[in-house]
Design a protein around this motif. Structure first.
Motif, short mmCIF file in Angstrom:
data_model
loop_
_atom_site.label_atom_id
_atom_site.label_comp_id
_atom_site.label_asym_id
_atom_site.label_seq_id
_atom_site.Cartn_x
_atom_site.Cartn_y
_atom_site.Cartn_z
N GLU A 315 0.86 -1.18 0.00
CA GLU A 315 0.00 0.00 0.00
C GLU A 315 0.90 1.23 0.00
OE1 GLU A 315 -2.02 3.12 0.41
OE2 GLU A 315 -3.13 1.26 -0.01
N LEU A 316 0.56 2.23 -0.82
CA LEU A 316 1.43 3.39 -0.99
C LEU A 316 1.75 4.06 0.34
CD1 LEU A 316 -0.30 5.05 -4.09
CD2 LEU A 316 1.43 3.26 -4.05
N SER A 317 0.79 4.07 1.26
CA SER A 317 1.00 4.77 2.52
C SER A 317 1.97 4.05 3.45
CB SER A 317 -0.34 4.95 3.24
OG SER A 317 -0.89 3.69 3.60
N LYS A 318 2.28 2.78 3.19
CA LYS A 318 3.12 2.01 4.11
C LYS A 318 4.59 2.39 4.01
CE LYS A 318 -0.37 -0.36 5.68
NZ LYS A 318 -0.93 -0.10 7.02
N ASN A 319 4.99 3.06 2.91
CA ASN A 319 6.34 3.64 2.84
C ASN A 319 7.45 2.59 2.76
OD1 ASN A 319 7.73 6.09 2.66
ND2 ASN A 319 8.14 6.19 4.85
N ILE A 320 7.16 1.49 2.08
CA ILE A 320 8.13 0.39 2.01
C ILE A 320 9.40 0.80 1.28
CG2 ILE A 320 8.47 -2.00 1.23
CD1 ILE A 320 5.37 -2.29 1.37
N VAL A 321 9.26 1.55 0.20
CA VAL A 321 10.44 1.91 -0.60
C VAL A 321 11.41 2.75 0.22
CG1 VAL A 321 11.23 3.22 -2.60
CG2 VAL A 321 9.26 1.68 -2.82
N ARG A 322 10.90 3.75 0.96
CA ARG A 322 11.82 4.54 1.79
C ARG A 322 12.44 3.67 2.89
NH1 ARG A 322 7.82 8.51 1.25
NH2 ARG A 322 8.43 10.30 -0.02
N TYR A 348 3.17 -7.73 0.78
CA TYR A 348 2.14 -8.50 0.11
C TYR A 348 1.34 -7.60 -0.84
CZ TYR A 348 3.32 -11.71 3.90
OH TYR A 348 4.00 -12.54 4.76
N PRO A 349 1.27 -7.97 -2.13
CA PRO A 349 0.62 -7.11 -3.13
C PRO A 349 -0.79 -6.71 -2.74
CG PRO A 349 1.83 -8.85 -4.22
CD PRO A 349 1.86 -9.16 -2.74
N SER A 350 -1.11 -5.44 -2.99
CA SER A 350 -2.41 -4.88 -2.65
C SER A 350 -2.93 -4.06 -3.82
CB SER A 350 -2.27 -3.99 -1.41
OG SER A 350 -3.46 -3.30 -1.13
N ARG A 351 -4.23 -4.15 -4.08
CA ARG A 351 -4.91 -3.32 -5.08
C ARG A 351 -4.19 -3.33 -6.42
NH1 ARG A 351 -6.09 1.79 -0.94
NH2 ARG A 351 -7.41 0.62 0.48
N GLN A 352 -3.84 -4.51 -6.88
CA GLN A 352 -3.08 -4.63 -8.11
C GLN A 352 -3.89 -4.32 -9.36
OE1 GLN A 352 0.58 -5.40 -8.12
NE2 GLN A 352 -0.12 -4.45 -6.23
N ASP A 353 -5.18 -4.09 -9.19
CA ASP A 353 -6.00 -3.65 -10.32
C ASP A 353 -5.79 -2.17 -10.63
OD1 ASP A 353 -7.03 -3.29 -7.80
OD2 ASP A 353 -9.11 -3.38 -8.43
N LEU A 354 -5.09 -1.45 -9.76
CA LEU A 354 -4.78 -0.05 -9.99
C LEU A 354 -3.31 0.07 -10.42
CD1 LEU A 354 -6.52 1.59 -6.88
CD2 LEU A 354 -7.41 1.40 -9.22
N TYR A 357 -0.51 1.12 -8.00
CA TYR A 357 -0.11 0.10 -7.03
C TYR A 357 0.78 -0.96 -7.67
CZ TYR A 357 -3.07 2.02 -3.38
OH TYR A 357 -3.59 2.83 -2.43
N ARG A 358 0.49 -1.30 -8.91
CA ARG A 358 1.37 -2.25 -9.62
C ARG A 358 2.76 -1.65 -9.78
NH1 ARG A 358 -3.30 -2.71 -12.85
NH2 ARG A 358 -2.34 -1.56 -14.57
N ASP A 359 2.82 -0.38 -10.12
CA ASP A 359 4.11 0.29 -10.27
C ASP A 359 4.86 0.33 -8.95
OD1 ASP A 359 3.44 0.69 -12.91
OD2 ASP A 359 2.89 2.81 -12.65
N TYR A 360 4.14 0.59 -7.87
CA TYR A 360 4.79 0.66 -6.56
C TYR A 360 5.33 -0.71 -6.15
CZ TYR A 360 5.65 2.04 -1.74
OH TYR A 360 6.25 2.33 -0.53
N THR A 361 4.54 -1.75 -6.36
CA THR A 361 4.99 -3.10 -6.04
C THR A 361 6.25 -3.46 -6.82
OG1 THR A 361 2.71 -3.77 -5.58
CG2 THR A 361 4.29 -5.53 -6.01
N ALA A 362 6.28 -3.07 -8.10
CA ALA A 362 7.47 -3.32 -8.92
C ALA A 362 8.68 -2.56 -8.39
CB ALA A 362 7.19 -2.93 -10.37
N GLU A 363 8.46 -1.34 -7.90
CA GLU A 363 9.58 -0.54 -7.36
C GLU A 363 10.12 -1.16 -6.08
OE1 GLU A 363 12.30 2.78 -7.10
OE2 GLU A 363 11.30 1.61 -8.67
N VAL A 364 9.25 -1.71 -5.24
CA VAL A 364 9.71 -2.41 -4.04
C VAL A 364 10.65 -3.54 -4.43
CG1 VAL A 364 8.96 -3.93 -2.16
CG2 VAL A 364 7.72 -1.81 -2.61
N ALA A 365 10.24 -4.35 -5.41
CA ALA A 365 11.06 -5.47 -5.85
C ALA A 365 12.37 -4.99 -6.46
CB ALA A 365 10.29 -6.32 -6.85
N ARG A 366 12.32 -3.90 -7.23
CA ARG A 366 13.53 -3.38 -7.88
C ARG A 366 14.55 -2.91 -6.86
NH1 ARG A 366 16.32 0.81 -9.13
NH2 ARG A 366 14.98 2.21 -7.92
#
Length: 501
Positions: A315-322, A348-354, A357-366
């Motif tokens: 979720e974008l608000s969780k701030n995983i990337v930072r 854990y992936p969330s709201r992947q229909d948006l 959120y898909r972009d954010y999940t990909a950035e976490v993995a990157r």
């Protein structure tokens, strides 16, 4: 039927309304039977606490094709309720709202607008931009809320108590008040509430409608005093409502608008200690624990590696990337931790229909892969990233945690911050964002961080890793006590009692 008369066929004394219900349906095999999966959480615990004799009904929406089929089948029965064998004995009415209405209300308004406003997520040079597309989605949000208000009005007995949940259903209290003025209505917000200047990014009519909707309740409640006061400030600024008193326990804060007064309450939500401690020692958790220990390994000198644990949805608000950037900063600035620490990052992936959120999940993995490529080597993987939701593995990580990293940009509460200290075996240091609702209750023993400050977060993690074991254990014990002071059943029952239920 007169507005104050309860329908003859319905007599529920207590009603709960939420977007998601206590059960979901799927069809694992094509042409196979529907399979029911029960959920958990504070509402489930609360309804279980009052018992079946209370005459409670839960009204929720069908979220997918399996739910829709179950809802249609239930509608054929005289009571219109789901099979109680599927719901753990609870009376549940699942609404088969048209899919296009649900999609626009849930994705277009609730998750893409209201969630973004309350969590301060917009990139304001580019967004939001409200146009005719939003106007169409808002009309569907109104229709979605109307469907709930109609169903609640049908199910409720005379003078029943209705607890309406969250940002998906902000219009329901006022709509239900118009249909059934005899009811005692509460609304609870599980999210933060935006400060007035940010909230007023919404179109003026929308901003006013949301506030008026919630003020249709006899009582509006929030997870923390901060969010309650922000709501009151918005009511004053946007509606010109009169705000009296302050949030100091009880219902001392009152908002009067158009001749009606709504009491404002605060109910913190804590962790369920008994459930967590029992569940964390089942066989499946022990199996995951052994797997994680093998993946973590040992330092070159044979010492056990330290663990930094986070468990979040992407979720974008969780701030995983930072958080990952802070871990990289730790390894850069404190090379003594290289090969001696592992970051267990469960995202854990969330709201992947948006797409965002898909972009954010990909950035976490990157970013995780980049850290591993830069610092890792034979026998040491700096970041163990897991993206497949696995509750048993999460509990295993809780048990292993030396440091818990919880750094949301903004969060209504954040139960992970409360759960990890309850389960951790050696006692963990909690690095906690001051923008999490949980911070109000846990600030004395947590290590405070500004969620935007990567360097300071890295230093906070270092402080947690180097904290003397005795102090860490003592802090964790106090954190666990604070975390479990308001268990889910009490959270629900306190709201019910405040409405006279």
């Amino acid at each position: 039927m007169a507005a104050t008369e309860a329908p003859e066929a319905r007599s529920a004394r207590i009603l709960v309304a939420s977007n998601r219900g206590p059960v979901s349906y799927s069809r694992p095999e094509e042409n196979g039977p529907l399979t029911a999966k029960r959920g958990g959480g504070g509402l489930v615990s609360g309804l279980s606490a009052i018992g079946p004799e209370a005459g409670a009904v839960w009204v929720c929406a069908a979220l997918g094709s399996g739910d829709r089929e179950a809802a249609r089948r239930a509608a054929e029965h005289p009571d219109g309720l789901l099979d109680r064998a599927d719901t753990g004995g609870q009376a549940v009415r699942m609404l088969d709202i048209p899919e296009e209405t649900f999609r626009a209300a849930y994705h277009g308004v609730a998750n893409s607008v209201l969630w973004f406003v309350h969590h301060l997520l917009y990139q304001t040079p580019l967004e939001p931009a409200f146009d005719v597309g939003f106007a169409r989605e808002w009309a569907e949000y109104e229709a979605y809320n109307t469907a709930f208000a109609d169903a609640l009005a049908e199910e409720a007995g005379k003078d029943a108590v209705v607890l309406v949940q969250d940002y998906h259903l902000t219009l329901v209290p006022q709509l239900l008040r118009e249909r059934r003025p005899d009811l005692r209505i509460g609304h609870f917000s599980h999210t933060p509430w935006a400060p007035p200047d940010y909230y007023r990014m919404l179109p003026d009519a929308t901003a006013a409608a949301v506030l008026r909707g919630i003020l249709g309740a006899d009582r509006a409640a929030f997870l923390t005093r901060r969010w309650a006061e922000a709501f009151a400030a918005c009511c004053a600024r946007v509606l010109g409502a009169r705000v009296e008193g302050e949030v100091q326990g009880g219902d001392a804060l009152r908002i009067t608008y158009e001749g009606r007064t709504t009491q404002i309450g605060v109910h913190g939500l804590g962790a369920d200690a008994d459930f967590l401690r029992e569940r964390a020692h089942r066989d499946d958790v022990a199996e995951r624990l052994a797997q994680l220990r093998e993946q973590i390994g040992h330092a070159p000198d044979g010492a056990a590696r330290r663990t930094i644990v986070r468990v979040d949805r992407t979720e974008l608000s969780k701030n995983i990337v930072r958080g990952l950037h802070a871990y990289r900063r730790l390894l850069e600035d404190r090379p003594e931790w290289r090969e001696r620490v592992v970051h267990l990052a469960f995202a854990y992936p969330s709201r992947q229909d948006l797409a965002v959120y898909r972009d954010y999940t990909a950035e976490v993995a990157r970013v995780a892969e980049e850290i591993n490529d830069t610092f890792g080597g034979p026998g040491w993987t700096p970041v163990l990233l897991h993206v497949q939701d696995d509750f048993a593995r999460s509990l295993a990580a809780y048990r292993l945690a030396d440091v818990a990293l919880v750094n949301p940009i903004r969060d209504g509460m954040n139960l992970v911050a409360k759960e990890i200290p309850v389960v951790s075996e050696e006692g963990c240091a909690l690095v906690l964002s001051r923008e999490a609702g949980a911070f109000e209750e846990m600030r004395q023993d947590a290590i405070e961080v500004n969620p935007y400050d990567v360097t300071a977060t890295a230093e906070a993690v270092h402080a947690g890793l180097t904290m003397e074991r005795g102090e860490r254990a003592a802090r964790a014990a106090r954190l666990a006590t604070a975390a479990t002071a308001l268990p889910p059943s009490r959270w629900f029952l306190d709201q019910l009692h405040a409405l006279g239920g």
